[in-house]
Enzyme design. Sequence first.
Site, PDB file in Angstrom:
ATOM      1  N   SER A 182     -12.099  -6.942  10.744  1.00 28.36           N
ATOM      2  CA  SER A 182     -13.176  -7.865  10.360  1.00 28.36           C
ATOM      3  C   SER A 182     -12.610  -9.125   9.705  1.00 28.36           C
ATOM      4  O   SER A 182     -13.134 -10.224   9.890  1.00 28.36           O
ATOM      5  CB  SER A 182     -14.223  -7.135   9.522  1.00 28.36           C
ATOM      6  OG  SER A 182     -14.168  -7.517   8.198  1.00 28.36           O
ATOM      7  N   ARG A 183     -11.498  -8.980   8.973  1.00 26.89           N
ATOM      8  CA  ARG A 183     -10.819 -10.181   8.452  1.00 26.89           C
ATOM      9  C   ARG A 183     -10.299 -11.036   9.617  1.00 26.89           C
ATOM     10  O   ARG A 183     -10.403 -12.270   9.593  1.00 26.89           O
ATOM     11  CB  ARG A 183      -9.634  -9.762   7.569  1.00 26.89           C
ATOM     12  CG  ARG A 183     -10.068  -9.165   6.243  1.00 26.89           C
ATOM     13  CD  ARG A 183      -8.898  -8.557   5.483  1.00 26.89           C
ATOM     14  NE  ARG A 183      -9.311  -8.170   4.144  1.00 26.89           N
ATOM     15  CZ  ARG A 183      -8.736  -7.210   3.431  1.00 26.89           C
ATOM     16  NH1 ARG A 183      -7.721  -6.526   3.932  1.00 26.89           N
ATOM     17  NH2 ARG A 183      -9.168  -6.931   2.219  1.00 26.89           N
ATOM     18  N   ARG A 198       0.843  -1.206   0.000  1.00 25.58           N
ATOM     19  CA  ARG A 198       0.000   0.000   0.000  1.00 25.58           C
ATOM     20  C   ARG A 198       0.870   1.246   0.000  1.00 25.58           C
ATOM     21  O   ARG A 198       0.543   2.254  -0.621  1.00 25.58           O
ATOM     22  CB  ARG A 198      -0.922  -0.015   1.226  1.00 25.58           C
ATOM     23  CG  ARG A 198      -1.938  -1.141   1.180  1.00 25.58           C
ATOM     24  CD  ARG A 198      -2.908  -1.088   2.346  1.00 25.58           C
ATOM     25  NE  ARG A 198      -3.841  -2.182   2.310  1.00 25.58           N
ATOM     26  CZ  ARG A 198      -3.689  -3.324   2.982  1.00 25.58           C
ATOM     27  NH1 ARG A 198      -2.634  -3.515   3.744  1.00 25.58           N
ATOM     28  NH2 ARG A 198      -4.604  -4.279   2.897  1.00 25.58           N
ATOM     29  N   ASP A 257      -9.363  -4.773   8.370  1.00 21.74           N
ATOM     30  CA  ASP A 257      -8.420  -5.781   8.880  1.00 21.74           C
ATOM     31  C   ASP A 257      -9.004  -6.476  10.113  1.00 21.74           C
ATOM     32  O   ASP A 257      -8.846  -7.688  10.285  1.00 21.74           O
ATOM     33  CB  ASP A 257      -7.093  -5.136   9.282  1.00 21.74           C
ATOM     34  CG  ASP A 257      -6.607  -4.153   8.237  1.00 21.74           C
ATOM     35  OD1 ASP A 257      -5.568  -4.381   7.621  1.00 21.74           O
ATOM     36  OD2 ASP A 257      -7.312  -3.142   8.045  1.00 21.74           O
ATOM     37  N   HIS A 294      -2.931   0.357   8.552  1.00 24.86           N
ATOM     38  CA  HIS A 294      -3.666  -0.527   7.636  1.00 24.86           C
ATOM     39  C   HIS A 294      -2.619  -0.952   6.595  1.00 24.86           C
ATOM     40  O   HIS A 294      -2.499  -0.353   5.530  1.00 24.86           O
ATOM     41  CB  HIS A 294      -4.825   0.238   6.988  1.00 24.86           C
ATOM     42  CG  HIS A 294      -5.514  -0.524   5.881  1.00 24.86           C
ATOM     43  ND1 HIS A 294      -6.026  -1.785   6.033  1.00 24.86           N
ATOM     44  CD2 HIS A 294      -5.758  -0.185   4.581  1.00 24.86           C
ATOM     45  CE1 HIS A 294      -6.565  -2.190   4.886  1.00 24.86           C
ATOM     46  NE2 HIS A 294      -6.405  -1.236   3.987  1.00 24.86           N
ATOM     47  N   THR A 324      -9.887  -5.545  -4.284  1.00 21.14           N
ATOM     48  CA  THR A 324     -10.828  -5.912  -3.215  1.00 21.14           C
ATOM     49  C   THR A 324     -11.949  -4.883  -3.258  1.00 21.14           C
ATOM     50  O   THR A 324     -11.698  -3.699  -3.503  1.00 21.14           O
ATOM     51  CB  THR A 324     -10.158  -5.846  -1.827  1.00 21.14           C
ATOM     52  OG1 THR A 324      -9.767  -4.504  -1.564  1.00 21.14           O
ATOM     53  CG2 THR A 324      -8.948  -6.751  -1.741  1.00 21.14           C
ATOM     54  N   VAL A 361      -3.820   4.392   3.612  1.00 23.05           N
ATOM     55  CA  VAL A 361      -4.881   5.207   4.203  1.00 23.05           C
ATOM     56  C   VAL A 361      -4.410   6.044   5.395  1.00 23.05           C
ATOM     57  O   VAL A 361      -4.876   7.178   5.573  1.00 23.05           O
ATOM     58  CB  VAL A 361      -6.112   4.338   4.556  1.00 23.05           C
ATOM     59  CG1 VAL A 361      -5.873   3.448   5.755  1.00 23.05           C
ATOM     60  CG2 VAL A 361      -7.327   5.222   4.776  1.00 23.05           C
TER      61      VAL A 361
END
Length: 320
Positions: free
Chosen positions: A157-158, A95, A155, A182, A237, A129
């Site tokens: 929630s993953r 990222r 992340d 993130h 994604t 982000v």
Amino acid sequence: MPDHQSVSPSKVAIVGAGSVGATIAYACLIRGVAKQVALFDTNRAKVDAEVLDLNHGLQFVPVATLDGSDDVEVCRGAHVVVITAGAKQKPGQSRMDLATANVAICRELLPRLQAVAPDALYLLVTNPVDVITYVTLKLTGLPPARVIGSGTVLDSSRFRFLIARKLDVAVQNVHAYIAGEHGDSEVPLWSSANVANIPLDAWSVPGHGHLGATERAEIFSNVKNAAAQVISGKGATNYAIGLATAKILEALLRDEHRVLPVSGLLSGYRGIDDVCLSVPCIVNRSGVESLLPIPMNPEEEAGLRASADTIRKAIRSLGF
Ligand SMILES: O=P(O)(O)OC[C@H]1O[C@](O)(COP(=O)(O)O)[C@@H](O)[C@@H]1O
């Protein structure tokens, strides 16, 4: 173009009609997050097509209107501006590799957005982000509470999904956070993770899995590599980030005071200053209200500091 002059308390403007922006619009519509959704993109054909497709489904969702344009005026009066525009990760890229290009996009976009949506909260989704959230704060001069990064909501929630699958319990009953960047330096907060108030350290339920060091390492590695895994299969994604962003928007627009690990400015948080990253925060109509002092063991705290240093280094290298 319809008249966008009136200010609605539930107008969401989404900048970028790529797969993430369009999916956020879809999630907002099906969840009834806002009365008005606006999609802004410089690619007129793309934004028109996404808006047409979404408008064809309006009959099946809570009452709302959806507009789209390549004219920033479409964002006028938004209560929340969601920024997804920018270069996206290609296979093999981190990222952070996107920082220079996406900061340049922010420089160009933010003054135009502020001119039409001066009272908005700004929700950043564009990667990296945490860097983009900090840069937005500096470029807009807005109070820190009003500049929010989607951070590690996705992340976390993953993380919860993988723990839930291992323990064979509903994901809604797993309470666990990823903190920090993130991205690659993110930190799993295992010490506070629990199901039904049973710390995962003490989890021992016949037929419901085990979380030893090997299983934890495997879960965390899967969390960190989740985006790469999805990108290698379908190029981007979109669904989970769409849902995560809709959840943050609900917390903001409905003044929910919901606890979410969004990215915000840290000032004296466990001695960390002047960087944006994620810790669990109370999110309401003012934006990020409070950063919560979630318990951390020494290893987690050291991980958070290292993550802060990584993000700060990237911010400084961009001249901020
Ligand atoms: O496991 P419990 O205590 O029943 O809580 C379940 C609730 O917690 C949530 O998963 C939220 O959890 P967090 O506060 O840990 O984010 C809700 O979605 C769900 O309704």
